[in-house]
Write a protein that holds these residues in place. Structure first.
Motif, PDB file in Angstrom:
ATOM      1  N   ILE A 116       0.856  -1.169   0.006  1.00 31.59           N
ATOM      2  CA  ILE A 116       0.038   0.062  -0.071  1.00 31.59           C
ATOM      3  C   ILE A 116       0.791   1.157   0.140  1.00 31.59           C
ATOM      4  O   ILE A 116       1.947   1.320   0.936  1.00 31.59           O
ATOM      5  CB  ILE A 116      -0.824   0.055   1.238  1.00 31.59           C
ATOM      6  N   ARG A 117       0.465   1.997  -1.099  1.00 32.81           N
ATOM      7  CA  ARG A 117       1.341   3.480  -0.951  1.00 32.81           C
ATOM      8  C   ARG A 117       0.390   4.446  -0.781  1.00 32.81           C
ATOM      9  O   ARG A 117      -0.446   4.624  -1.815  1.00 32.81           O
ATOM     10  CB  ARG A 117       2.286   3.560  -2.405  1.00 32.81           C
ATOM     11  N   THR A 118       0.367   5.477   0.135  1.00 35.11           N
ATOM     12  CA  THR A 118      -0.603   6.234   0.342  1.00 35.11           C
ATOM     13  C   THR A 118       0.204   7.554   0.789  1.00 35.11           C
ATOM     14  O   THR A 118       1.472   7.597   0.897  1.00 35.11           O
ATOM     15  CB  THR A 118      -1.596   6.004   1.200  1.00 35.11           C
ATOM     16  N   ALA A 272      -2.733   9.065   7.793  1.00 34.64           N
ATOM     17  CA  ALA A 272      -2.490   8.733   6.292  1.00 34.64           C
ATOM     18  C   ALA A 272      -3.948   8.286   6.074  1.00 34.64           C
ATOM     19  O   ALA A 272      -4.631   7.635   6.833  1.00 34.64           O
ATOM     20  CB  ALA A 272      -1.485   7.716   6.376  1.00 34.64           C
ATOM     21  N   ASP A 273      -4.176   8.631   4.819  1.00 28.29           N
ATOM     22  CA  ASP A 273      -5.479   8.139   4.142  1.00 28.29           C
ATOM     23  C   ASP A 273      -5.324   6.858   3.608  1.00 28.29           C
ATOM     24  O   ASP A 273      -4.675   6.597   2.861  1.00 28.29           O
ATOM     25  CB  ASP A 273      -5.909   9.098   3.226  1.00 28.29           C
ATOM     26  N   LYS A 318      -8.533   7.711   8.594  1.00 26.93           N
ATOM     27  CA  LYS A 318      -7.196   8.395   8.818  1.00 26.93           C
ATOM     28  C   LYS A 318      -6.358   7.575   9.955  1.00 26.93           C
ATOM     29  O   LYS A 318      -6.626   7.866  11.211  1.00 26.93           O
ATOM     30  CB  LYS A 318      -7.669   9.704   9.509  1.00 26.93           C
ATOM     31  N   VAL A 319      -5.613   6.766   9.254  1.00 26.91           N
ATOM     32  CA  VAL A 319      -4.875   5.975   9.984  1.00 26.91           C
ATOM     33  C   VAL A 319      -3.536   6.624  10.761  1.00 26.91           C
ATOM     34  O   VAL A 319      -3.142   7.264  10.211  1.00 26.91           O
ATOM     35  CB  VAL A 319      -4.384   4.657   9.181  1.00 26.91           C
ATOM     36  N   THR A 337       4.625  10.459   2.239  1.00 26.76           N
ATOM     37  CA  THR A 337       4.539   9.275   1.575  1.00 26.76           C
ATOM     38  C   THR A 337       4.627   8.188   2.417  1.00 26.76           C
ATOM     39  O   THR A 337       5.677   7.850   3.267  1.00 26.76           O
ATOM     40  CB  THR A 337       5.536   9.281   0.209  1.00 26.76           C
ATOM     41  N   VAL A 338       3.785   7.282   2.653  1.00 21.24           N
ATOM     42  CA  VAL A 338       3.616   6.098   3.374  1.00 21.24           C
ATOM     43  C   VAL A 338       3.599   4.762   2.661  1.00 21.24           C
ATOM     44  O   VAL A 338       2.817   4.734   1.840  1.00 21.24           O
ATOM     45  CB  VAL A 338       2.458   6.224   4.443  1.00 21.24           C
TER      46      VAL A 338
END
Length: 426
Positions: A116-118, A272-273, A318-319, A337-338
Motif C-alpha cells: 500500500i502506498r498512500t 495517512a488516508d 485516517k490511520v 508518503t507512506v
C-alpha cells in the motif's frame, strides 16, 4: 465441399437441435445423418482419461448401447458434477487452441503480500499539546512569548493580564489575612469557632486566586508582602514550542479566546488516508516506511490507531502513525508518503485474467488436455494481479488465461443448445 473441423461441434449441435424440435416424425435419412455425421465433419477426438477403457464410451457404456449416448455427453465431453448455471464443458483441439490464442496458467500456492502506498500529513501529538486560555476577563498588558515557533519551558511567563476580578480577589484575600493577624486569641468554644471560620475564609480566598491561574508563588508573595499586583502572569502549562499564538498587547480577552497552542514535538502523529477496502489487512503495530520532504532517507513508523469511522467524502480512514522526532527535523504540517506491506496467508492463486465475473459468481475455465471445464470459484483479495482462491480449485490444475471471450461464448452456447450436461436426458 469440406467443412472446417473447428465448426463441427457447433454444426452438430444445430443439427441435433433441429431434430429434437421436429420429434419422432422426422424422416429416417435425416435422423441417420444426425446420428452418424460424415467423417470429414466429425468432432475432434479427445484423449481418453487414464484408466478408462477404450472399448467403453466416455460414460462407461458398452458398445452397442444407446446410439445417442456420445451426443448427449456433448460430443465426447464428460459433464462436470456441478457446472455453473448457464455453462457447459467442451473440448478444443490443440490447433484450434493455438488459433484462438488460448493460454493456460497453473493453479499454485503463493504468498499474498499486498503493498500500500498512500499520502499523509504530519500533525502534533494531541496528548502532548496544551491550549492556553485566560480564565478571567481582562486585557493583555505585555507579551513575553511573541512569535510562533518559540521554545518555552513549563512555567515560563507567556503574558501579563490585567483583570478587575483578580485584583478584587487579591484585595479580599489581603483583608482576610489582615483580620486574622490583628485578632486576639480569646479562650472558649466561641473563640475556637471564630478562628476556624477565619481559616476557612482565608483558604477559600487563596483557592479562588489559584483557580484563576494566579501562580502559587504569586499568592505566597501577596500573603508575605501584603501588596497587591495590578496584573498577574499567565504561565506555560508544559514545555514545547508555540504552534499557534493570538496574544497581542492591549488585546481584550475572555475565557473563550485561545491565546497560545503549545506542543511537545519530540513525538508527532502522521495521519495517512487508507481506503476502507485495505484497512482489513492492517493491524496495530504494523511497521511502515515514511518519506518526508527534506529528509535524506525514509524513517520507520508504527500503526498506533485505527479510527472507528470512515471519512464519507473520501471513503478513507485516517490511520494514525507515531513518529519519533528527538532532533526536531520533522515539522507539523509536512506532507509524507507512506508505504506499507501487508503480509497475507499463503493461498492458491490464479491470474486476474483467468477470472470471468458473471453477476455474483466468479467463473474460471479449467483446462485438462483438450477438455475445457467451467468452474465456479470463491475468491479472496486481489493482490499484485492474482486472486486468492478460497474454494473451487485444486493445486496443480491449469486455468485458461487467453481467449476468455471465445471460451465463455462457446461454453454458454453448449449449455443453450443442450450439448452440455443438461442434455443428458435426450
Amino acid at each position: 465441399m469440406k467443412l472446417d473441423r473447428r465448426l463441427a461441434p457447433l454444426l452438430l449441435g444445430l443439427v441435433w437441435a433441429s431434430g429434437c424440435e421436429q420429434g419422432n416424425g422426422n424422416s429416417t435419412d435425416e435422423h441417420i445423418g444426425h446420428a452418424q455425421p460424415a467423417a470429414e465433419t466429425a468432432a475432434p477426438v479427445r484423449k481418453e482419461p487414464a484408466g478408462e477403457s477404450a472399448a467403453e464410451g466416455p460414460s462407461g457404456a458398452a458398445p452397442g448401447g444407446d446410439p445417442h449416448a456420445q451426443h448427449r455427453a456433448g460430443g465426447g465431453d464428460i459433464a462436470p458434477a456441478s457446472p455453473p448455471p448457464g455453462y457447459a464443458p467442451f473440448s478444443m483441439d490443440s490447433e484450434t487452441a493455438r488459433a484462438v490464442g488460448l493460454r493456460v496458467a497453473p493453479v499454485e500456492e503463493r504468498p499474498f503480500v499486498k503493498g500500500i502506498r498512500t499520502t499523509g500529513v504530519v500533525v502534533v501529538d494531541e496528548t502532548r499539546t496544551s491550549h492556553v486560555h485566560a480564565k478571567v476577563r481582562g486585557s493583555i498588558e505585555s507579551v513575553n512569548v511573541d512569535f510562533v515557533g518559540k521554545s518555552v519551558k513549563k512555567g515560563a511567563a507567556l503574558c501579563s493580564i490585567y483583570s478587575q476580578e483578580v485584583l478584587a480577589a487579591q484585595l479580599e484575600f489581603l483583608s482576610v489575612v489582615g483580620q486574622a493577624s490583628q485578632s486576639t486569641e480569646p479562650s472558649g468554644s466561641f473563640a475556637d469557632a471564630q478562628k476556624q471560620a477565619r481559616e476557612q475564609l482565608l483558604a477559600a480566598a487563596r483557592r479562588r486566586l489559584a483557580l484563576w491561574d494566579v501562580p502559587a508563588a504569586e499568592i505566597e508573595r501577596l500573603e508575605r508582602t501584603r501588596e497587591p499586583q495590578r496584573t498577574f502572569t499567565l504561565r506555560a502549562p508544559r514545555s514545547g514550542i508555540v504552534v499557534a499564538k493570538q496574544a497581542l498587547a492591549g488585546m481584550y480577552v475572555d475565557p473563550s479566546v485561545e491565546l497560545y497552542l503549545i506542543s511537545d514535538i519530540d513525538k508527532l502523529w502522521l495521519l495517512a488516508d487508507i481506503y476502507e477496502s485495505d484497512v482489513a489487512g492492517i493491524k496495530l503495530g504494523d511497521q511502515a516506511q515514511v518519506s518526508i520532504a527534506g529528509l535524506a532517507a525514509p524513517i520507520p513508523a508504527v500503526v498506533a490507531f485505527l479510527p472507528p469511522t470512515v471519512e464519507e467524502a473520501t471513503r478513507t480512514l485516517k490511520v494514525r502513525f507515531n513518529l519519533d522526532n528527538p532532533e526536531g527535523r520533522i515539522r507539523p504540517g509536512a506532507f509524507a508518503t507512506v508505504e506499507l506491506s501487508l503480509e497475507g496467508a499463503r493461498s492458491l492463486g490464479v491470474p486476474e485474467d483467468a477470472v470471468i465475473h458473471a453477476g455474483r459468481q466468479a467463473i474460471v475455465f479449467v483446462v485438462s488436455g483438450e477438455r475445457i471445464e467451467p468452474r465456479g470459484v470463491t475468491l479472496g483479495p486481489l493482490v499484485a494481479g492474482f486472486y486468492a482462491v478460497q474454494a473451487g480449485l485444486r493445486a496443480g490444475e491449469s486455468v485458461a488465461v487467453g481467449a476468455q471471450f471465445l471460451i465463455d461464448s462457446e461454453s454458454r452456447l453448449r449449455a443453450t443448445t443442450g450439448q452440455g450436461p443438461s442434455h443428458a436426458g435426450h
